[in-house]
Structure formats: structure tokens, C-alpha cells
Design an enzyme around this catalytic site. Sequence first.
Site, PDB file in Angstrom:
ATOM      1  CE  LYS B  72     -40.406 -15.031  10.321  1.00 37.22           C
ATOM      2  NZ  LYS B  72     -38.974 -15.294  10.168  1.00 37.22           N
ATOM      3  NE  ARG B 116     -35.719 -14.906  12.435  1.00 41.80           N
ATOM      4  CZ  ARG B 116     -35.856 -16.117  11.865  1.00 41.80           C
ATOM      5  NH1 ARG B 116     -34.820 -16.725  11.286  1.00 41.80           N
ATOM      6  NH2 ARG B 116     -37.030 -16.699  11.872  1.00 41.80           N
ATOM      7  CD  GLN B 144     -29.598 -14.783   5.548  1.00 45.13           C
ATOM      8  OE1 GLN B 144     -28.667 -15.135   6.269  1.00 45.13           O
ATOM      9  NE2 GLN B 144     -30.376 -13.769   5.857  1.00 45.13           N
ATOM     10  CG  ASP B 167     -24.671 -18.206 -12.176  1.00 41.27           C
ATOM     11  OD1 ASP B 167     -23.602 -17.626 -12.467  1.00 41.27           O
ATOM     12  OD2 ASP B 167     -25.749 -17.980 -12.741  1.00 41.27           O
ATOM     13  N   GLY B 228     -29.400 -23.018   5.598  1.00 43.49           N
ATOM     14  CA  GLY B 228     -30.327 -23.036   4.472  1.00 43.49           C
ATOM     15  C   GLY B 228     -31.541 -23.922   4.656  1.00 43.49           C
ATOM     16  CG  ASP B 230     -36.347 -22.954   5.388  1.00 38.73           C
ATOM     17  OD1 ASP B 230     -36.360 -23.823   4.483  1.00 38.73           O
ATOM     18  OD2 ASP B 230     -36.578 -21.759   5.170  1.00 38.73           O
ATOM     19  CE  LYS B 234     -36.249 -25.253   1.174  1.00 38.61           C
ATOM     20  NZ  LYS B 234     -36.399 -23.830   1.600  1.00 38.61           N
TER      21      LYS B 234
END
Lengths: 320, 320
Positions: B72, B116, B144, B167, B228, B230, B234
Site C-alpha cells: 500500500k 481497515r 475516522q 470546532d 490518530g 502514526d 504525534k
Amino acid sequence: MAHDIRILTEAELRAMVPLDTGLVDVVEAAFVALAGGQVIMPPILSMDLAAVHGEVDVKTAYIPGLDSFALKVSTGFFDNAAKGLPSLGGLMTVFSATTGQVQAVLLDNGFLTDMRTAAAGAVAARHLAPAEVTTAGVIGTGLQARLQMRAAHLVRPFDRVLVWGRDTEKAAACAADLAEALGIEAEVVRDPAVLVQRAQLVVTTTPARAPVLQAEWLHPGLHVTAMGSDAPGKGELAPEALLRADLYVADRLSQVERLGELRAAIEAGIWTRGTPPELGAVITGAHPGRQSPDDITIADLTGTGAQDTAIATHVLGLPC
Amino acid sequence: MAHDIRILTEAELRAMVPLDTGLVDVVEAAFVALAGGQVIMPPILSMDLAAVHGEVDVKTAYIPGLDSFALKVSTGFFDNAAKGLPSLGGLMTVFSATTGQVQAVLLDNGFLTDMRTAAAGAVAARHLAPAEVTTAGVIGTGLQARLQMRAAHLVRPFDRVLVWGRDTEKAAACAADLAEALGIEAEVVRDPAVLVQRAQLVVTTTPARAPVLQAEWLHPGLHVTAMGSDAPGKGELAPEALLRADLYVADRLSQVERLGELRAAIEAGIWTRGTPPELGAVITGAHPGRQSPDDITIADLTGTGAQDTAIATHVLGLPC
């Protein structure tokens, strides 16, 4: 969000992409870009599938100034021959360098890799071989043996080609193909030492894991391109040959240290020359390259993602 | 050497692949395979293209027993929004696991990754959330957020969903979409601490680089899935949260150490629990998982190539 994506098959690509000086120029430009330090080329992703005798390699590179970048998957599944299928395969996916959108899927089964590999050999010959090459020699009798000689002939129009392979019948077939393709004399030689001795330009094209070219065979006025080694266990040249040459040039330093001829010389503890130049630096003149017709030069080609991006971008600019 | 290759577009894939328990089972099987130690999953190949605000990630995995493996490519080009194009994209190429031949090119623009990833959230909820979940909460308001709640509802049919985002308008739109999709109450909350306090299952779905969920908010009987993070910079959970939980579970240890919530806890020097279990070990029972309804559990999902191979192989087995 749908947009047009070109899907090109191997047959279409074969009809579109000849092995000519235009392609050599395209690959040469990729080496120049690599030398400029602006290319972003991550380490090769490799997946070894021992259980099914398979391996998968992924190469990619971003070259500033090109509209696209390619991601290439190469597969080698070595039980395929018994199934009547080719062992090697793969494809390239081409992305916009500004939006990341998929522009094309090139279902080439390795054809474009074959072509850009041959073109890289011609780039090395163009910039490192003596100006006058009357006899070229190839060690190995497979597809790359043929393509390397055809590509080299574009830049050094030698009038005789020598072929050596462990299997004399295959060597004869290779010589016959080359004689027809190039319209020159092609001769099978029984001793690779003799092949090297008689040639000014030699290309080794084997998956050898023990040297097929010995250091003592090198002679003044010779250029050797070793393009077969692309994995940690491989190597075609005796490690001492790298020291015996006046100049050893890498396609990409970070790759030859792990995958190329330099690996064995480093592992043997005999490499004493520090950081070798890359081919791109020789092309741009940042490194002087061959200094005299009598120099012995070696080019070590492991194959780079930059070459893949270069040929893929080239393909998208061709008429269908 | 020509052979049939399926080319499926995003529209075709959207029509073929629903988010249902069948898909959750497929992704669960991939985690079980990962836990078995037979999966071959190389490190992610990443290419950061700062000059064009782009990034490219490549994931792949070979799962013994499956007929195919996927490779991928995910793209993120963050100037695209200004051009009216989606920032994220990519495709999957599917290969025969026995011959390496290309079987399919799935031009999904990230759709299969979305699916997935949501299914992995459901797997985590299935095996780690308390048996009874009446209220779920989601932090984040994007695609997501919606997919994670829809997927979690398949395995924990909660009757209320809480939404928090920076928001409020986007949070309201997300809540409205979830109310319609799930036929349950959906409520925007103004304070993420309140969201966590009222929920038994929370999923964080943000690209946060500073914690959006604090350790002191955790309460008995809570499961949190953080999906979240990855990338090395982060992180959604305060590092102390990992210690405050009774159980912290990784999707893949080698990834969470570099890309997930665990990274910040290790860097802060507060991670003292040694090697955490992987989700696959909890599924198989090799690790006992949640011990009591009052336990606090955390699942850290970075996304694995095994999930990609699982969904791609699943797609090829579906009727068109």
C-alpha cells in the site's frame, strides 16, 4: 475525486520505449540530479519471503524538477520457473510530484527496470570508458548481457563483442543475438581472463556470489562496469580489483556499501580510499573521472530509485 | 506472460466493501496472524517531501495462509486543499503470495485504509472494552470519527454517542451523521473531560501533537482506543495515561515505540512496564486482556501492513 489514470501493459511499454540515446540521456540526468543532493531517495524496502522462495523490493525517489515520481515494486519468486512463469516481475506506480495523485500504473513486469539498468550501464561507459573502444566484452549471457552491450554500443560503437558464460551454449546464443542486433563481430571466448585482456570495456552481468573477474586481469585502458550485485551476498569482482583500479565509482554510495562490489572490499578490510565518488559527480565534472586513456576504471551499479523515477516520468511524456 | 489483472476504482470498491462484522473479522484474523509470529512485515518506507508539503508511506506484509499480499502506498500532499483536491490518497497493489504476480490494482484513494483502520478499532473494542457499553465517545470530528463509531457500534451496540472537537460546528455535523447512521442519540459535548467521564468507550481520532486526553480523566470501566498517532511527532494521550491504565495494548510493538502513544511515554522516561502485549495476543488469549469490568484499558493503533494485506485479500474474494 476521480481523475484519469493511465494503465500501460508490458506490451504497450515495449512498443513505446526503445533503448536509444534519448533513454541514456534520461538516466544520465537522474544521476546528475542524485549528485546535486536534492533527490530524496529512501532506503530500499525489502521483504524476504523464504517460505515461498520469494523476495520483494521497493524503490522510490523524488527528483526535484520532474513532474512525477515512481514507486517500483520488483518481485522475484524462484519457484516460478517450475510453473512455467517468469521468476522476475513487478510494476511501477507513477504519482504527481505536486499532488501525490496516481498518474499511471506501468504493468511492466520488470521491462522498465531492464531498460533503465542498461541505460545506466551506457551512462557509466559514456563517462568512464576510454574514448576509443574497439572491443567490448560481457560476462554473463542473460537478458542484461544483451541489453548492456546494446546500450554500451550507443556510446562506444565498438566493432567486436566478446561473450563469456559458464554455459557455452548460452554464450553462443547471446553472441549470435548481439551480432544480429549490432551488426558487428561477436565471439564466444572460453576464458574470462582472455575476454578481459582483449577488451577495453567489460560489463559483468551475473548474480555471482563469488568473483567472476579477478584483480590481476585488469589492464591499462580498461573500464569495467559491474551491474549484477544488488544484494548483500552478491559480488562479481574480486575485492582487490577495486584497489587495483585507478578509479572506483559508485552509482549511490549508501547502496554500494551494502549491496554492491564495495561491500566485500569493506568487509575484507582492504578498502583504504575513503569515500568513493558517485557517477553523478563524474558526469557533472565535480569529480575529474578518468585522467588518462591508460587508467583502469570501475563503475559499481546497484540500481537506484532515481533511475526508476526518471524512466517512468520519461514514459509518461512519450506518445502512445 | 500476460495474465489478467483486476483494476478496481474507488467507486467500485465503495460499492463492494461495507463496514460490517465480516470486515471486522477479517482484520481480527490479521491481528491473530501477527501475534503468531509468522507474518513478515518490513518497517514502513517513508518519504518526506518537505519542498512540496508531501509525504509518502509504503506498508506491506505477507501473511502465511493468505493467497495474496498487498503493498500500500499512502500519500499526503497538504497543499492539495487549496487546489480543490483531497490531501490524502494512494492505492494498493495486490500480488499472488505464491508467484508474486500482480493480481490487482486497487485505486482506492485511501478508502480501504479508512475501512481497515475503522475495523481495527472495532477489533480493539471487541476484545478490550467492557462487555456493556451504553455510551461511547469520540474525540475528533473527521471521517475516522464517524467510521470508528460506526465500527465500534457493530461490536458494542451503545445507545448514545458523544462527540468532541475543537470546532463545534464540525462536531455537530459529525454527531448528526452518527445519529442518522446508527439511529441513536448523538450529542456534542463542550468539554472532552466530560465526554470521557460519561463514556465507557472512547476513541481518539485526531492528528494531535499535544495530548487531547489527560490521564486524570481516566476512570474505572473505561476503554480508550487511540488511533490518530502514526508518526514520530504525534500523540493524543497524555503519556501518564498509559501508566494510569490497568492495561496498555499495542497493535504492533515495533511501530508504537516509534509512531504511537508509547513513544512519548518512553521519551519521557516514565514507561516502566516493559514490553506491552500486542492486540493479537489478547485476541488469542495468550494475554488475559481485561481482567475486570472496572479495569481501564488502552489500545494504541498505528496501522499495520498486515491489515492492508488482510483487506486487500478480502476484496479479491468478494463478488464484483
